[in-house]
Design a protein around this motif. Structure first.
Motif, mmCIF file in Angstrom:
data_model
loop_
_atom_site.group_PDB
_atom_site.id
_atom_site.type_symbol
_atom_site.label_atom_id
_atom_site.label_comp_id
_atom_site.label_asym_id
_atom_site.label_seq_id
_atom_site.Cartn_x
_atom_site.Cartn_y
_atom_site.Cartn_z
ATOM 1 N N THR A 290 33.106 47.110 31.655
ATOM 2 C CA THR A 290 33.038 47.670 30.303
ATOM 3 C C THR A 290 34.241 48.593 30.085
ATOM 4 O O THR A 290 34.908 48.997 31.051
ATOM 5 C CB THR A 290 31.750 48.490 30.102
ATOM 6 O OG1 THR A 290 31.801 49.627 30.972
ATOM 7 C CG2 THR A 290 30.505 47.651 30.382
ATOM 8 N N LEU A 291 34.472 48.948 28.847
ATOM 9 C CA LEU A 291 35.538 49.894 28.528
ATOM 10 C C LEU A 291 35.297 51.203 29.266
ATOM 11 O O LEU A 291 36.215 51.771 29.856
ATOM 12 C CB LEU A 291 35.628 50.121 27.012
ATOM 13 C CG LEU A 291 36.618 51.183 26.542
ATOM 14 C CD1 LEU A 291 38.043 50.833 26.981
ATOM 15 C CD2 LEU A 291 36.544 51.344 25.031
ATOM 16 N N HIS B 174 38.362 41.702 27.568
ATOM 17 C CA HIS B 174 38.479 42.213 28.936
ATOM 18 C C HIS B 174 37.101 42.307 29.586
ATOM 19 O O HIS B 174 36.907 41.885 30.731
ATOM 20 C CB HIS B 174 39.173 43.584 28.931
ATOM 21 C CG HIS B 174 39.308 44.189 30.293
ATOM 22 N ND1 HIS B 174 38.384 45.067 30.798
ATOM 23 C CD2 HIS B 174 40.262 44.025 31.249
ATOM 24 C CE1 HIS B 174 38.755 45.433 32.013
ATOM 25 N NE2 HIS B 174 39.899 44.822 32.307
ATOM 26 N N GLU B 175 36.141 42.831 28.864
ATOM 27 C CA GLU B 175 34.784 42.942 29.407
ATOM 28 C C GLU B 175 34.182 41.563 29.635
ATOM 29 O O GLU B 175 33.562 41.301 30.664
ATOM 30 C CB GLU B 175 33.885 43.757 28.471
ATOM 31 C CG GLU B 175 32.471 43.917 29.020
ATOM 32 C CD GLU B 175 31.581 44.806 28.162
ATOM 33 O OE1 GLU B 175 30.376 44.866 28.467
ATOM 34 O OE2 GLU B 175 32.080 45.436 27.210
ATOM 35 N N ALA C 129 36.327 50.974 32.831
ATOM 36 C CA ALA C 129 37.760 50.774 33.034
ATOM 37 C C ALA C 129 38.585 52.015 32.714
ATOM 38 O O ALA C 129 39.639 52.223 33.321
ATOM 39 C CB ALA C 129 38.250 49.607 32.163
ATOM 40 N N LEU C 130 38.117 52.862 31.793
ATOM 41 C CA LEU C 130 38.897 54.028 31.362
ATOM 42 C C LEU C 130 39.265 54.927 32.535
ATOM 43 O O LEU C 130 38.424 55.261 33.374
ATOM 44 C CB LEU C 130 38.132 54.848 30.327
ATOM 45 C CG LEU C 130 38.012 54.222 28.936
ATOM 46 C CD1 LEU C 130 37.178 55.114 28.018
ATOM 47 C CD2 LEU C 130 39.378 53.961 28.328
ATOM 48 N N GLU D 126 43.691 53.134 29.247
ATOM 49 C CA GLU D 126 43.243 53.957 28.131
ATOM 50 C C GLU D 126 42.448 53.153 27.115
ATOM 51 O O GLU D 126 41.728 53.719 26.299
ATOM 52 C CB GLU D 126 44.439 54.615 27.449
ATOM 53 C CG GLU D 126 45.146 55.613 28.343
ATOM 54 C CD GLU D 126 46.305 56.302 27.641
ATOM 55 O OE1 GLU D 126 46.594 55.982 26.467
ATOM 56 O OE2 GLU D 126 46.917 57.181 28.271
ATOM 57 N N TYR D 127 42.602 51.836 27.159
ATOM 58 C CA TYR D 127 41.869 50.980 26.213
ATOM 59 C C TYR D 127 41.824 49.558 26.762
ATOM 60 O O TYR D 127 42.789 49.095 27.371
ATOM 61 C CB TYR D 127 42.550 50.964 24.837
ATOM 62 C CG TYR D 127 41.914 49.960 23.891
ATOM 63 C CD1 TYR D 127 40.702 50.238 23.274
ATOM 64 C CD2 TYR D 127 42.502 48.725 23.669
ATOM 65 C CE1 TYR D 127 40.098 49.308 22.438
ATOM 66 C CE2 TYR D 127 41.898 47.789 22.836
ATOM 67 C CZ TYR D 127 40.699 48.082 22.231
ATOM 68 O OH TYR D 127 40.102 47.167 21.420
ATOM 69 N N THR D 128 40.711 48.895 26.545
ATOM 70 C CA THR D 128 40.597 47.443 26.778
ATOM 71 C C THR D 128 39.855 46.860 25.595
ATOM 72 O O THR D 128 39.023 47.535 24.978
ATOM 73 C CB THR D 128 39.827 47.093 28.070
ATOM 74 O OG1 THR D 128 38.488 47.562 27.960
ATOM 75 C CG2 THR D 128 40.493 47.679 29.302
ATOM 76 N N ASN D 129 40.146 45.616 25.286
ATOM 77 C CA ASN D 129 39.431 44.976 24.176
ATOM 78 C C ASN D 129 38.179 44.273 24.704
ATOM 79 O O ASN D 129 37.971 44.172 25.920
ATOM 80 C CB ASN D 129 40.356 44.036 23.401
ATOM 81 C CG ASN D 129 40.816 42.850 24.227
ATOM 82 O OD1 ASN D 129 40.259 42.535 25.265
ATOM 83 N ND2 ASN D 129 41.868 42.187 23.761
#
Length: 189
Positions: A20-21, A13-14, A24-25, A7-10
């Protein structure tokens, strides 16, 4: 969430994984990061631990978007509602790939040195910070007429009954050792 969907990455992570977020979502870490040939039982144990409400800590080998592998120091913690029900999981990961690679390189270097020392026709030794014998490697080392076992914890001049403060030859040799300068063909007579 409880289905392990991201649901979220900072931003880290990217930077580390290349995803990218937006990419990943809604996907699971397994879909993004598991390398080929992984052990399914390993990942099952991780999720059983998290689903039971416990924190899982360990190292995971992951796959980046470009296909390269990275070692992750990972902590996965369940997040609970006010009523104690698990609603989400938080994974905190740190890229330890460089550390792992340095440890492997050091281990390989140490093994090459051990192999060299064992194959040498001579013997090698190490001294501690006080110039006392700390280890020996090679073919039946004898020091000052004694076997290596008798030399541990002694300086070279102690083994020969010499005094580097009064013997010029031993004094120069001690100076070389203290300065960590190489020496060859030292004669104790």
């Amino acid at each position: 969430n409880t289905d392990a969907e991201i649901e979220y990455t900072n931003p880290a992570h990217e930077r580390i994984t290349g995803y990218t977020l937006a990419e990943a979502l809604g996907r699971t870490p397994a879909a993004l990061h598991r390398p080929e040939g992984y052990d399914p039982a390993f990942y099952d144990r991780i999720w059983k631990t998290a689903e039971s409400g416990q924190v899982w800590k360990g190292t995971i080998l992951g796959r980046r978007k470009d296909g390269s592998l990275w070692h992750q120091d990972t902590t996965i913690s369940p997040v609970r509602s006010e009523k104690g029900k698990i609603t989400h999981y938080i994974a905190i990961k740190r890229d330890i790939t460089a550390d792992i690679e340095r440890r492997h390189a050091l281990a390989e270097s140490e093994q090459r040195f051990r192999d060299f020392a064992e194959a040498a026709s001579d013997w090698l030794w190490e001294m501690d910070e006080n110039l006392r014998f700390a280890s020996f490697t090679g073919n039946e080392p004898h020091v000052g007429g004694r076997v290596a076992a008798e030399a541990y914890g002694k300086t070279r001049w102690e083994l020969f009954g010499a005094d580097p403060d009064t013997d010029e030859n031993w004094g120069r040799h001690r100076d070389d050792l203290e300065a960590r300068r190489p020496f060859r063909d030292f004669r104790s007579e």
